[in-house]
Design a protein around this motif. Sequence first.
Motif, PDB file in Angstrom:
ATOM      1  N   GLY A  96      74.429   9.934  28.605  1.00  0.00           N
ATOM      2  CA  GLY A  96      72.979   9.931  28.580  1.00  0.00           C
ATOM      3  C   GLY A  96      72.417   9.404  27.277  1.00  0.00           C
ATOM      4  N   TRP A  97      73.022   9.801  26.144  1.00  0.00           N
ATOM      5  CA  TRP A  97      72.539   9.353  24.831  1.00  0.00           C
ATOM      6  C   TRP A  97      72.634   7.834  24.721  1.00  0.00           C
ATOM      7  CZ3 TRP A  97      71.705  12.989  20.508  1.00  0.00           C
ATOM      8  CH2 TRP A  97      71.247  12.339  19.356  1.00  0.00           C
ATOM      9  N   VAL A  98      73.796   7.291  25.119  1.00  0.00           N
ATOM     10  CA  VAL A  98      73.986   5.841  24.996  1.00  0.00           C
ATOM     11  C   VAL A  98      73.058   5.092  25.942  1.00  0.00           C
ATOM     12  CG1 VAL A  98      75.644   3.964  25.282  1.00  0.00           C
ATOM     13  CG2 VAL A  98      76.360   6.107  24.201  1.00  0.00           C
ATOM     14  N   LEU A  99      72.919   5.581  27.177  1.00  0.00           N
ATOM     15  CA  LEU A  99      72.072   4.896  28.147  1.00  0.00           C
ATOM     16  C   LEU A  99      70.604   4.909  27.742  1.00  0.00           C
ATOM     17  CD1 LEU A  99      73.687   6.128  31.493  1.00  0.00           C
ATOM     18  CD2 LEU A  99      73.691   3.785  30.607  1.00  0.00           C
ATOM     19  N   LEU A 100      70.183   5.969  27.036  1.00  0.00           N
ATOM     20  CA  LEU A 100      68.778   6.079  26.633  1.00  0.00           C
ATOM     21  C   LEU A 100      68.495   5.418  25.287  1.00  0.00           C
ATOM     22  CD1 LEU A 100      68.061   9.777  27.736  1.00  0.00           C
ATOM     23  CD2 LEU A 100      67.315   7.664  28.866  1.00  0.00           C
ATOM     24  N   THR A 101      69.515   4.886  24.622  1.00  0.00           N
ATOM     25  CA  THR A 101      69.332   4.179  23.350  1.00  0.00           C
ATOM     26  C   THR A 101      69.161   2.686  23.637  1.00  0.00           C
ATOM     27  OG1 THR A 101      70.717   5.799  22.205  1.00  0.00           O
ATOM     28  CG2 THR A 101      70.326   3.700  21.086  1.00  0.00           C
ATOM     29  N   PRO A 102      68.044   2.081  23.249  1.00  0.00           N
ATOM     30  CA  PRO A 102      67.786   0.673  23.598  1.00  0.00           C
ATOM     31  C   PRO A 102      68.893  -0.275  23.146  1.00  0.00           C
ATOM     32  CG  PRO A 102      65.801   1.718  22.730  1.00  0.00           C
ATOM     33  CD  PRO A 102      66.913   2.692  22.515  1.00  0.00           C
ATOM     34  N   GLU A 103      69.362  -0.124  21.912  1.00  0.00           N
ATOM     35  CA  GLU A 103      70.427  -0.978  21.384  1.00  0.00           C
ATOM     36  C   GLU A 103      71.639  -0.127  21.080  1.00  0.00           C
ATOM     37  OE1 GLU A 103      70.432  -4.194  21.176  1.00  0.00           O
ATOM     38  OE2 GLU A 103      68.343  -4.481  21.807  1.00  0.00           O
TER      39      GLU A 103
END
Length: 404
Positions: A96-103
């Motif tokens: 979830g953290w990676v998917l919600l981080t734009p870059e």
Amino acid sequence: MPRPSRRLITDPVFGPYWGGKLLANVGIWIQNIASAALVWQLTSSAFLVGLVSFAQFVPQLVLTPVSGAMADRGSPRKQILLGRTLCTLGAAVLAGWVLLTPEVTDVPPWVVMVCALVVGIGFSVGGPAMQALLPSLVRKGEVAPAVALDNLTFSVGRAVGPAVGGVVAATAGYGVAFGLAAVGHLVFLVAVFRLRTPGAATAPGPRLSVSAGVRYLRTDPVVGVLLLGVTAVGIGADPPVTLGPSLADVLGGGPELVGVLASGFGAGAFLGFFVQAGLVRYLDHAWLATGGLVLLAASAVGVAASWNVPAAVVAFVVGGVGLTLAMNGITTLLYARVPREYIGRIMALWLVGFVGSRPLAATLNGALTDLLSVGAALVTTAVIVLGAAAVCRPAVLRRPLPPS
């Protein structure tokens, strides 16, 4: 009469448990390789890549002995459920953290390490319970093939997980890769939830006596030698993960090559299942244990001397075969020697050796690579594993059981 392996896989009790664990192990290796590739992309530091493994495996050194005592006295099934819930949570939060981080370059490395720590805690809680539960899933006389099939889940996980993790991370992104890892844990969680088996044997003595397992080593020193052997296996199995990004960089590749190298090791481990099936007719498990350690050491030297990708992959395949031979030999000998009432605690020490050695090996390999070279780290690994093979020679492993 013991059933063949194919019958165990279709057994209504052992089969779903085995299939769920297989998917969970694939998920673990998807997360391992994707985490290593991501931290390497963010930092270009082999030492920090090693810290990811350190975060995931250091809980084994602290929690596993206690959870092993719990597995001998409580409900292994409930303990596995708790542990796998934590593993699912760690992988899902990271996804979830990676998917919600734009870059992806904005993902802090510490997030990857914290989520790896949560997965490691979950594995520490449930790992010994899985080992203690195994004999109760099959009939008397079927422990040896059940051990081989159980280790096969690790082998297939190592073969499939890194390749899937590397390809998915490079194409669909790291977030999707971590999401697949979470799904693997969740499937195993459901399989264990539906499982109905007898509880582990109850041992006499004070509740949660962690020291009882250590005291047992004085009774049978060969068990201590076997635990040393499995520790060496854990050290010999670390280079494909910790050193994979560095090797891929030297050989001119990216995340896909990291997955290919680690999958070469896993493919060898899968191949080792069939190699062992042929060798066990002529060699006992003591020879398999020692020979597997020698192959692991030879593999590290071969990778260090590799000049291109095919040579490195072949060397890793040899190491994977050695992993399976050593693991099956050592684990089968342990189940044959250790009384049922101590198996949870002894297999907890087994996990401390195999998995708990990984943070130390990862830190050492990362530091040696940054300070000297990846070749120096590989040669150091070979020396350590070969020394353990000399201690775990067949003459020692065949010593008779002590009087009851």
